[in-house]
Design a protein around this motif. Structure first.
Motif, PDB file in Angstrom:
ATOM      1  N   TYR A  37      -4.515   3.853   7.442  1.00  0.00           N
ATOM      2  CA  TYR A  37      -3.287   3.115   7.692  1.00  0.00           C
ATOM      3  C   TYR A  37      -2.322   3.977   8.506  1.00  0.00           C
ATOM      4  N   THR A  38      -2.653   4.202   9.851  1.00  0.00           N
ATOM      5  CA  THR A  38      -1.762   5.057  10.730  1.00  0.00           C
ATOM      6  C   THR A  38      -0.713   4.099  11.235  1.00  0.00           C
ATOM      7  N   LEU A  39      -0.766   2.749  11.195  1.00  0.00           N
ATOM      8  CA  LEU A  39       0.260   2.150  11.955  1.00  0.00           C
ATOM      9  C   LEU A  39       0.582   1.094  10.932  1.00  0.00           C
ATOM     10  N   ASN A  72      -0.009   3.954   1.104  1.00  0.00           N
ATOM     11  CA  ASN A  72      -0.066   4.528   2.673  1.00  0.00           C
ATOM     12  C   ASN A  72       1.236   4.189   3.363  1.00  0.00           C
ATOM     13  N   TYR A  73       1.490   2.922   3.460  1.00  0.00           N
ATOM     14  CA  TYR A  73       2.595   2.640   4.057  1.00  0.00           C
ATOM     15  C   TYR A  73       3.912   3.187   4.019  1.00  0.00           C
ATOM     16  N   ARG A  77       1.107  -1.144   0.041  1.00  0.00           N
ATOM     17  CA  ARG A  77      -0.005  -0.171  -0.065  1.00  0.00           C
ATOM     18  C   ARG A  77       1.033   1.245   0.021  1.00  0.00           C
ATOM     19  N   LEU A 121       3.722   6.924   4.937  1.00  0.00           N
ATOM     20  CA  LEU A 121       3.718   6.820   6.507  1.00  0.00           C
ATOM     21  C   LEU A 121       5.336   6.751   6.941  1.00  0.00           C
ATOM     22  N   GLN A 176       3.263   7.325  18.081  1.00  0.00           N
ATOM     23  CA  GLN A 176       4.190   7.366  16.997  1.00  0.00           C
ATOM     24  C   GLN A 176       4.770   8.634  16.260  1.00  0.00           C
ATOM     25  N   ARG A 204       2.327 -13.096  11.809  1.00  0.00           N
ATOM     26  CA  ARG A 204       1.029 -13.191  12.523  1.00  0.00           C
ATOM     27  C   ARG A 204       0.174 -12.217  12.128  1.00  0.00           C
ATOM     28  N   TRP A 205       0.604 -10.932  11.528  1.00  0.00           N
ATOM     29  CA  TRP A 205      -0.396  -9.996  11.283  1.00  0.00           C
ATOM     30  C   TRP A 205      -1.168 -10.430   9.920  1.00  0.00           C
ATOM     31  N   LYS A 235      -4.790  -9.240   8.686  1.00  0.00           N
ATOM     32  CA  LYS A 235      -5.336  -8.496   9.821  1.00  0.00           C
ATOM     33  C   LYS A 235      -4.997  -7.259   9.620  1.00  0.00           C
ATOM     34  N   GLU A 236      -4.702  -6.780   8.290  1.00  0.00           N
ATOM     35  CA  GLU A 236      -4.339  -5.215   8.066  1.00  0.00           C
ATOM     36  C   GLU A 236      -5.571  -4.262   8.522  1.00  0.00           C
ATOM     37  N   ILE A 237      -5.121  -3.180   9.124  1.00  0.00           N
ATOM     38  CA  ILE A 237      -6.233  -2.306   9.283  1.00  0.00           C
ATOM     39  C   ILE A 237      -6.263  -0.998   8.641  1.00  0.00           C
ATOM     40  N   TYR A 265      -0.027  -6.290  18.441  1.00  0.00           N
ATOM     41  CA  TYR A 265      -0.021  -5.739  17.260  1.00  0.00           C
ATOM     42  C   TYR A 265      -1.148  -4.768  17.022  1.00  0.00           C
ATOM     43  N   PRO A 266      -1.230  -3.920  16.022  1.00  0.00           N
ATOM     44  CA  PRO A 266      -2.247  -3.254  15.765  1.00  0.00           C
ATOM     45  C   PRO A 266      -3.609  -3.477  15.674  1.00  0.00           C
ATOM     46  N   HIS A 267      -3.541  -5.127  14.896  1.00  0.00           N
ATOM     47  CA  HIS A 267      -4.969  -5.779  14.913  1.00  0.00           C
ATOM     48  C   HIS A 267      -5.404  -5.872  16.022  1.00  0.00           C
ATOM     49  N   GLU A 268      -5.019  -5.990  17.116  1.00  0.00           N
ATOM     50  CA  GLU A 268      -5.376  -6.405  18.193  1.00  0.00           C
ATOM     51  C   GLU A 268      -5.788  -5.138  19.262  1.00  0.00           C
ATOM     52  N   LEU A 310       7.644   9.578   8.665  1.00  0.00           N
ATOM     53  CA  LEU A 310       8.402   9.466   9.739  1.00  0.00           C
ATOM     54  C   LEU A 310      10.074   9.447   9.475  1.00  0.00           C
ATOM     55  N   ARG A 348      -5.674   2.515  18.609  1.00  0.00           N
ATOM     56  CA  ARG A 348      -4.571   2.694  17.515  1.00  0.00           C
ATOM     57  C   ARG A 348      -4.825   4.241  17.201  1.00  0.00           C
TER      58      ARG A 348
END
Ligand SMILES: Nc1ncnc2c1ncn2[C@@H]1O[C@H](COP(=O)(O)OP(=O)(O)OP(=O)(O)O)[C@@H](O)[C@H]1O
Ligand SMILES: [Mg+2]
Lengths: 305, 262
Positions: free
Chosen positions: B97-99, A200-201, A198, A204, B159, A299-300, A303-305, B143-146, A208, B152
């Motif tokens: 998509y902040t993290l 966006n990453y 993405r 980001l 961050q 693990r992720w 499950k992207e957010i 993790y962020p999804h948790e 940073l 978040r």
């Protein structure tokens, strides 16, 4: 209440038997997939019994040997078969060739995949060549590889000459063919993974303060890790396919594929089948290991957010 | 102090950011070109908290991206105040998509420090401290999804703060949380702003939020985006939503916004 508990226990017992857990916990699925007696014991035992009866009834062991003779070979993995070595030593030789070629393929495939996926000019200049070379069966490279590398081995490459170890059997030509076999699945999957990162990453990371090089290491690489691992799993599987085929061709003088062919020429069908079982089991084991690494490392995933 | 002296002091307050006649056009391969921003003039002083409201699609995110140096303007110019540099001390809390989903909370927060080659132990310590200040202690290794949506956003703020920004750009950071969480986050942000003396440019759809947080509220016009109106918020903090001045401002901003919608 106790009745409920009993029912619950029965449910568990049944699901255990069928190999699927009553709950969706992934670690349980893992145990169950290994531990289901139905697929791992019952069905194989039935097949073995049918095989044994059929073989004894046919009584032509050079075509269809009984289970007992195949098992007899498997429990003596050190037994030397004339000039061709033992089941174990040949298996080790094949594994060594595969691991070396696969390692090179992984490093090259991942690096080139990330470069191609993120830098347009590299992609557009290499894509056509890769599209032509990719569909080529890796075995087709064997004559060329042997012509280039002659009979050179790994120790010779580093100036050790003849070392009297299994390493003398690691011919560079073989390693090259394995490399080709593993390279393309790793490359194409990595490429797809990187192209799917993405934007966006990237923004980001940039916001940073990540520099270009850091973005490769800290965004492109981890973000495409699920695809990279898929590529590695496919690549390793293909390497294991390719090595057996390469070793069965004339000119090979060691490896489990060679032993299989040699045994067949000598009508030793029990060794042939023992070798087949070993090849299949190792392939399954490699795939299992890769899957395990994958689930631990990402693990992720999904499950992207 | 005389009135004139105060005025002088205000004048001398250094500028953090100045935009003159900034415009941005997107050209897609297929469709026609799209004017996202036109003639945007904006001056933000150091330490100021400026909020931005406007209809969806009017170019707010585009403007923040220009200021963060993630995109370039097609017209006009953009000057950063002294000491401000792209990719150094301008932080950006994104709308989506902040993290990074592959990093734990603590290593998300320390990402910026890692890019600046701060040693591991130091960045862990600083990240842990920041997480405590946004109320996320105990979630370092999640993790962020948790995390929940509000958590978040807290992590994303930590961050951004980790790089010790002088200018903090925030793009609807509290868009996806319930009202009470939103109020908590607003309070937290106000406190952090007062402690760190950063300049903040904050985009929101929520007029109430814009008034609670901002020293100034800018109202964006419809596309192509321009700054149509500006409201100075001279109310004491913490702000009382029930005060008459507050509700009056609310109505005026609302009217200005719906004027844009007609
Ligand atoms: N990368 C891009 N390429 C083409 N058009 C774009 C791009 N980014 C934004 N736009 C267009 O520019 C306009 C402004 O978009 P922007 O994301 O800045 O709006 P916004 O004010 O942030 O909206 P929202 O409140 O919904 O977040 C939109 O019409 C959008 O379609
Ligand atoms: Mg937006």
């Amino acid at each position: 209440m106790p009745r409920d508990a009993q029912k619950n226990r029965n449910l568990w017992r049944m699901s255990r038997w069928l190999g699927c857990p009553p709950t969706g916990n992934s670690s349980e699925i893992w145990i169950f997939r290994i531990g289901s007696p139905l697929g791992w014991i019952v069905v194989p035992v039935i097949l073995l019994i049918i095989w044994q009866i059929a073989a004894q009834w046919l009584n032509q062991p050079w075509i269809f040997p009984p289970v007992s003779r195949v098992i007899g070979q498997l429990v003596h993995p050190f037994r030397e078969h004339y000039a061709s070595g033992s089941l174990l030593s040949n298996t080790l030789i094949s594994l060594l060739r595969v691991l070396l070629g696969f390692l090179l393929a992984a490093v090259a495939g991942i690096s080139l995949g990330i470069a191609m996926g993120s830098i347009r000019i590299i992609r557009s200049s290499l894509e056509p060549i890769i599209e032509v070379l990719r569909p080529l069966c890796p075995i087709a490279w064997l004559p060329f590889a042997i012509a280039v590398f002659k009979r050179g081995t790994l120790p010779q490459l580093f100036g050790f000459g003849y070392t009297r170890t299994v390493f003398d059997q690691v011919q560079l030509g073989m390693v090259f063919v394995i490399f080709v076999g593993g390279f393309f699945p790793v490359l194409t999957n990595t490429l797809d993974g990187v192209r799917g990162v993405r934007r966006n990453y990237l923004l980001l990371a940039q916001a940073l303060g990540a520099k270009r090089r850091q973005i490769f290491r800290h965004v492109y690489l981890p973000a495409s890790m699920p695809m990279i691992l898929t590529g590695l799993r496919q690549g390793l599987g293909l390497c294991w396919f390719v090595i057996i085929a390469a070793e069965m061709l004339p000119g090979a003088e060691s490896g489990i594929g060679y032993l299989l062919m040699y045994a067949s020429d000598n009508a030793a069908m029990d060794i042939v089948i023992a070798a087949m079982l070993i090849i299949g089991s190792i392939g399954a084991f490699l795939s299992l290991v890769m899957r395990k690494i994958m689930s631990g490392l990402v693990r992720w995933h999904g499950k992207e957010i | 102090m005389t009135h004139g002296k105060i005025n002088n002091l205000l004048k001398e307050k250094p500028i953090a950011l100045e935009l003159r006649k900034v415009g941005k056009v997107f050209r897609s391969d297929t469709g026609p070109k799209l004017r996202a921003l036109e003639n945007v003039n904006l001056r933000v002083l150091q330490g100021e908290f400026v909020t931005l409201v406007g209809a969806t699609g009017c170019g707010k995110t585009t403007l923040l991206n220009l200021i963060a140096g993630l995109d370039t303007a097609d017209e006009g110019n953009l000057c950063l105040g002294q000491g401000l540099r792209f990719g150094d001390n301008i932080a950006h809390v994104f709308q989506h998509y902040t993290l990074f989903p592959w990093r734990t909370v603590v290593s998300n927060v320390s990402f910026g420090l890692q890019m600046r080659s701060v040693p591991r132990s130091e960045r862990q310590a600083r990240a842990a401290k920041l997480l405590a200040s946004v109320g996320l202690e105990g979630f370092e290794d999640a993790y962020p999804h948790e995390l929940s949506g509000g958590m978040r956003q807290r992590a994303a703020i930590a961050q951004a703060l980790a790089i010790e920004p002088k200018l903090l750009l925030m793009d609807e950071p509290f868009g996806a949380v319930d009202d009470s969480t939103r109020n908590e986050l607003q309070e937290m942000l106000t406190n952090l702003w007062q402690e760190n003396q950063a300049t903040i440019l904050f985009v929101t759809h929520n007029i109430d939020e814009a008034i609670v947080l901002g020293d100034r509220v800018l109202v964006f016009s419809e596309r192509p985006g321009r700054i149509a109106r500006e409201f100075k918020i001279d109310l004491p903090r913490p702000r009382d939503r029930m005060a008459k001045e507050f509700t009056d401002l609310f109505i005026r901003i609302r009217t200005a916004l719906s004027g844009q919608l007609d």
